[in-house]
Design an enzyme around this catalytic site. Structure first.
Site, PDB file in Angstrom:
ATOM      1  N   ALA A  97       0.868  -1.178   0.000  1.00  0.00           N
ATOM      2  CA  ALA A  97       0.000   0.000   0.000  1.00  0.00           C
ATOM      3  C   ALA A  97       0.906   1.230   0.000  1.00  0.00           C
ATOM      4  O   ALA A  97       1.838   1.316   0.808  1.00  0.00           O
ATOM      5  CB  ALA A  97      -0.912   0.003   1.229  1.00  0.00           C
ATOM      6  N   TRP A 115       0.620   4.157   1.115  1.00  0.00           N
ATOM      7  CA  TRP A 115       0.630   4.945   2.343  1.00  0.00           C
ATOM      8  C   TRP A 115       1.373   4.247   3.482  1.00  0.00           C
ATOM      9  O   TRP A 115       1.625   4.852   4.526  1.00  0.00           O
ATOM     10  CB  TRP A 115      -0.791   5.242   2.801  1.00  0.00           C
ATOM     11  CG  TRP A 115      -1.664   4.018   2.922  1.00  0.00           C
ATOM     12  CD1 TRP A 115      -2.546   3.555   2.002  1.00  0.00           C
ATOM     13  CD2 TRP A 115      -1.712   3.093   4.017  1.00  0.00           C
ATOM     14  NE1 TRP A 115      -3.163   2.417   2.443  1.00  0.00           N
ATOM     15  CE2 TRP A 115      -2.665   2.111   3.688  1.00  0.00           C
ATOM     16  CE3 TRP A 115      -1.044   3.001   5.241  1.00  0.00           C
ATOM     17  CZ2 TRP A 115      -2.961   1.041   4.535  1.00  0.00           C
ATOM     18  CZ3 TRP A 115      -1.337   1.944   6.089  1.00  0.00           C
ATOM     19  CH2 TRP A 115      -2.293   0.970   5.738  1.00  0.00           C
ATOM     20  N   CYS A 116       1.720   2.984   3.274  1.00  0.00           N
ATOM     21  CA  CYS A 116       2.293   2.173   4.344  1.00  0.00           C
ATOM     22  C   CYS A 116       3.786   2.476   4.540  1.00  0.00           C
ATOM     23  O   CYS A 116       4.578   2.463   3.589  1.00  0.00           O
ATOM     24  CB  CYS A 116       2.095   0.691   4.025  1.00  0.00           C
ATOM     25  SG  CYS A 116       2.987  -0.429   5.118  1.00  0.00           S
ATOM     26  N   TYR A 117       4.184   2.727   5.779  1.00  0.00           N
ATOM     27  CA  TYR A 117       5.584   3.011   6.107  1.00  0.00           C
ATOM     28  C   TYR A 117       6.478   1.842   5.747  1.00  0.00           C
ATOM     29  O   TYR A 117       7.545   2.007   5.132  1.00  0.00           O
ATOM     30  CB  TYR A 117       5.695   3.343   7.590  1.00  0.00           C
ATOM     31  CG  TYR A 117       7.116   3.366   8.114  1.00  0.00           C
ATOM     32  CD1 TYR A 117       7.952   4.451   7.889  1.00  0.00           C
ATOM     33  CD2 TYR A 117       7.623   2.282   8.841  1.00  0.00           C
ATOM     34  CE1 TYR A 117       9.248   4.466   8.363  1.00  0.00           C
ATOM     35  CE2 TYR A 117       8.918   2.294   9.325  1.00  0.00           C
ATOM     36  CZ  TYR A 117       9.735   3.373   9.089  1.00  0.00           C
ATOM     37  OH  TYR A 117      11.016   3.379   9.568  1.00  0.00           O
TER      38      TYR A 117
END
Length: 483
Positions: A166, A168-170
């Site tokens: 994803a 947005w995932c760190y």
């Protein structure tokens, strides 16, 4: 020597000669009524003697099971993957145990709560995952897959390794440079057009949500290893593949991919698939969950202080979309203390029918979030636990028949700003209920029976005498009128 006449003088029950006695209809009727009364009162007294008499008291808890309490449970989560399902325990004394696995078993289940395979093995707890120091150069070495071409690539290459991520995932962003660089190295060493044994790909789960749900992706990034010919289960139709849990730096990824390709280079693809050898990276791969749900069963031991048992998605190297997490669950069993044997419980219920009604109050109940409340929903159960002890006194010594924990439960669904959880908040009472069986004396029973027989006989005799004398007086009056 004492004469027999002197002995007869102390007779309490002197006999009336038979020729001086007279039978009457009133006396016969009273005798029948008296006999029926004796039988009825004797039955009542016998029933009272056989009925268990108990006394209930509330005392300070003096448990003999120490300062720890066992919690047994069997919970089914239709929308929580076993891959990330974590059982945690905390209490007011500061205890905080995360991801308990020693006494917990997990089974992948479908939406109908049916198991889809054998026990899910969480594997050993790995060290802190290394992500490397690569910098994102903007170049892409992996193939971007979509729903329309995913199955085509899946059946084209013997080994297809897919990074479900994803943006947005760190953790996805930390993996991206290493993944793209490793994909470029593998592409150069094993050209997909010439060699064709392995391909590294990626799927953006924010764009291909249905594809990610079909592969039971709940945490990002999730690296899946698909093997040609073993990706579909005939009996359930679920993807049967492996998850990669090793380091995420370029060298580790390349080493793992070469370990996957090596057996195919030595023997035929079919033979390699059927006889996968052990290698240094084998412990980094484990079977991926075959369904999107999980049944969690087992027990935990907690201190006898207010605390929480929580089930949620947890990982030290994955991110979760809290708006998509659904912690709906079905409770098959939830109880405190040692399990009570059915035979013992049936014996107790014969004595005290109301015992055991709250021993497993939550059993069989469902708590389903149909998205009416919204996203980020935590399901919380507030449990107040009271210990109940049953003591019998069949002889001079006391015998502890049963020791159980009963509880009341109040449940609610509420939105939260944090990761949704299924929380069981328990609070133990410092008091306990003591139920003691009071034995009844047999001599007291015999005394009561004698009193019933003697009393009824005496009262009936007095009534008979009164009636007999009354009738005689009535006859004399009638005879006097005739003269």
């Amino acid at each position: 020597m004492v004469s027999t006449n002197k002995l007869k003088s102390v007779d309490f029950y002197r006999k009336i000669p038979r020729d001086l006695t007279e039978a009457s209809l009133s006396g016969a009727g009273l005798s029948i009524v008296a006999a029926l009364a004796m039988m009825f009162l004797f039955g009542m007294e016998l029933n009272n003697y056989l009925t268990v008499d108990t006394s209930t008291s509330v005392i300070v808890d003096n448990s003999s099971d120490g300062e720890f309490l066992r919690i047994d449970f069997n919970l089914s989560f239709p929308s929580l993957s076993c891959e990330f399902a974590s059982v945690d325990v905390s209490d007011v004394l500061g205890t905080n145990r995360l991801n308990i696995t020693k006494t917990i078993r997990k089974f992948s289940i479908d939406h109908d709560l049916k198991p889809t395979g054998s026990e899910f093995n969480s594997g050993p707890v790995l060290h802190l995952i290394n992500h490397g120091d690569e910098v994102d150069e903007g170049s892409e070495g992996s193939v971007s897959l979509k729903a329309h071409n995913f199955d085509q690539y899946l059946h084209q290459y013997p080994i297809l390794v897919v990074n479900f991520y994803a943006p947005w995932c760190y953790w996805s962003n930390r993996l991206k440079p290493s993944w793209e660089k490793a994909a470029k190295i593998i592409r150069e060493r094993y050209d997909p057009e010439i060699d064709g044994r392995i391909l590294l790909a990626k799927v953006d789960c924010t764009e291909e949500g249905d594809l990610c749900r079909r592969n039971h992706i709940q945490g990002y990034p999730s690296i899946r290893i698909f093997r040609k010919g073993s990706d579909i289960r005939d009996e359930h139709g679920h993807h049967d593949h492996e998850s990669y849990y090793g380091d995420r730096d370029t060298d580790s990824l390349v080493k793992t991919m070469e370990g996957l390709v090596a057996p195919i280079a030595v023997e035929s693809q079919r033979h390699a698939l059927e006889h996968k050898p052990e290698n240094a990276t084998e412990h980094l791969k484990r079977p991926a969950p075959s369904a999107g749900g999980c049944r969690i069963e087992g027990y935990v031991r907690v201190k006898k202080v207010p605390g929480n048992l929580m089930i949620s998605a947890r990982s030290g190297a994955h991110s979760f979309d809290s708006t998509q997490m659904n912690l709906s669950h079905v409770i098959s069993h939830f109880s405190f203390g040692m399990k009570v044997l059915p035979r013992v419980m049936s014996d107790v219920k014969r004595l005290l029918p109301y015992i055991g009604r709250s021993y497993d109050r939550l059993n069989g109940r469902s708590f389903i979030n149909h998205r009416d409340v919204g996203a980020n929903v935590t399901i919380e159960h507030y449990l107040q636990v009271v210990k109940t002890e049953v003591v019998t006194r069949r002889s001079s010594a006391e015998h502890k028949l049963i020791e159980e924990y009963e509880y009341t439960a109040h449940s609610s669904l509420a939105q939260t700003m944090y990761m949704p959880t299924a929380k069981f908040h328990f609070e133990l009472s410092p008091m306990q209920v003591l139920i003691t069986e009071n034995p009844k004396s047999f001599s007291h029973f015999i005394t009561n029976v004698c009193a019933i027989i003697g009393g009824v006989f005496t009262v009936a005799g007095i009534l008979d005498s009164i009636l007999h004398n009354t009738f005689r007086m009535i006859k004399k009056v009638e005879l006097g009128k005739n003269f």
